[in-house]
Design an enzyme around this catalytic site. Structure first.
Site, mmCIF file in Angstrom:
data_model
loop_
_atom_site.group_PDB
_atom_site.id
_atom_site.type_symbol
_atom_site.label_atom_id
_atom_site.label_comp_id
_atom_site.label_asym_id
_atom_site.label_seq_id
_atom_site.Cartn_x
_atom_site.Cartn_y
_atom_site.Cartn_z
ATOM 1 N N SER A 1 0.819 -1.121 0.021
ATOM 2 C CA SER A 1 0.032 0.072 0.035
ATOM 3 C C SER A 1 0.886 1.155 0.142
ATOM 4 C CB SER A 1 -1.060 0.078 1.321
ATOM 5 O OG SER A 1 -1.681 -1.214 1.092
ATOM 6 N N LYS B 1 -7.254 1.786 -2.700
ATOM 7 C CA LYS B 1 -6.953 1.425 -1.266
ATOM 8 C C LYS B 1 -6.701 2.568 -0.262
ATOM 9 C CE LYS B 1 -5.294 -1.134 2.266
ATOM 10 N NZ LYS B 1 -3.987 -1.747 2.356
ATOM 11 N N LYS C 1 0.554 5.742 8.037
ATOM 12 C CA LYS C 1 1.267 5.825 6.722
ATOM 13 C C LYS C 1 0.039 5.994 5.788
ATOM 14 C CE LYS C 1 2.204 2.266 4.556
ATOM 15 N NZ LYS C 1 1.311 1.530 3.479
#
Length: 304
Positions: A107, A182, A250
């Site tokens: 990701s 995502k 993140k």
């Protein structure tokens, strides 16, 4: 059907797997169970030993892992790690054979995926971005949702492999599109966990039977995959990491930055991003993202 035993039917593609963490290890093992030959590389020796015990082959370097691979799957924490394993003399692009297909399941930022695809194309190497949702349990059970960006032909080539890893597999658009979807996924999950955490503290402080309350809530419009998957974490205060706060921090950075670039406002998402950052700053970054409950407890005056 292809046949891994080398009969007159074509053999399955040889797979290199880079990154054997919480997600990567069970995912690579599911490919082995499906009959694929998997050669893996990661930084931790115990993870390489686990791969070998499952029937895979441990490599001593990225270059060794990818040199004979038809398909290279990467599953590392963030954009800097993807760039570290892809580029440079020991990286994937310099050592993979022309015609190989990279499936990056990390990701990362959409732009990192776009850049990787462009640089790989110059080497005759194909790329799709294919981040996943479903956490450790989804990886183990091979029921991940996989959102893909890239060319239709490359998606079609990757599909049999992805079907051994997940249940919902969708081509979302060109390179980087999988990462954009995502990012949206991580926004929804974080806000959902935060809402569940606030409800848990509210219910407990009100003296309600929490187990019963979560059962009935999950049967109505408030029900969600998050509540189903994380109910026991909330009930037992079990925050063993399935997906770490550090990684969700993140991801919230990715989605807030990407949203700013396209002019989309994320008012609730921005607040939850700060709550995730706060939890991390308080030393809880290594815990599961359901530990957002701890932040609500602190704000509600409880000792945690």
């Amino acid at each position: 059907m292809s046949n891994p035993t080398g009969s007159s039917q074509p053999t399955r593609p040889a797979i290199a797997w880079i990154g054997l963490g919480i997600m990567g290890s069970p995912m690579s093992e599911n490919l082995i169970k499906a009959g694929y030959s998997v050669t893996g590389y990661t930084l931790e020796q115990d993870k390489l030993d686990r791969l070998a015990a499952a029937g895979g082959t441990a490599a001593g370097s990225i270059a060794e892992a990818v040199k004979d691979a038809d398909v290279i799957i990467t599953m590392v924490p963030a954009s800097p790690q993807v760039e570290a394993i892809a580029y440079g003399p020991e990286g994937i692009l310099e050592n993979a054979k022309a015609g190989a297909l990279i499936i990056d399941m990390s990701s990362i930022t959409p732009q990192t995926s776009v850049d990787l695809a462009k640089n790989a194309k110059e080497k005759g190497i194909r790329v799709i971005d294919a981040p996943v949702s479903g956490g450790e349990a989804g990886a183990i059970e091979a029921v991940l949702s996989i959102m893909v960006g890239g060319e239709q032909a490359d998606f079609d080539a990757a599909l049999p492999i992805l079907e051994a890893l997940g249940k919902t597999i969708v081509l979302c658009g060109p390179h980087g599109s999988g990462q954009t979807v995502k990012a949206a996924n991580q926004l929804i999950v974080a806000v959902n966990i935060q809402a569940c955490a606030e409800a848990v503290v509210f219910l407990e402080k009100s003296g309600v039977d929490l187990n019963a309350a979560l059962d009935v809530l999950n049967g109505g419009l408030a029900g969600s995959t998050v509540l189903t998957r994380k109910k026991d974490n909330f009930l037992n205060r079990d925050f063993k990491p399935g997906f770490r706060i550090d990684l969700h921090h993140k991801d919230m950075g990715i989605v807030t930055d990407a949203a700013r670039n396209v002019g989309a406002a994320l008012p609730v998402g921005a607040v939850v991003a700060q709550l995730v950052a706060s939890l991390r700053a308080q030393g809880d970054g290594g815990l599961d993202h359901s530990a957002l409950l701890r932040a609500v407890e602190r704000l509600s005056g409880q000792q945690v």
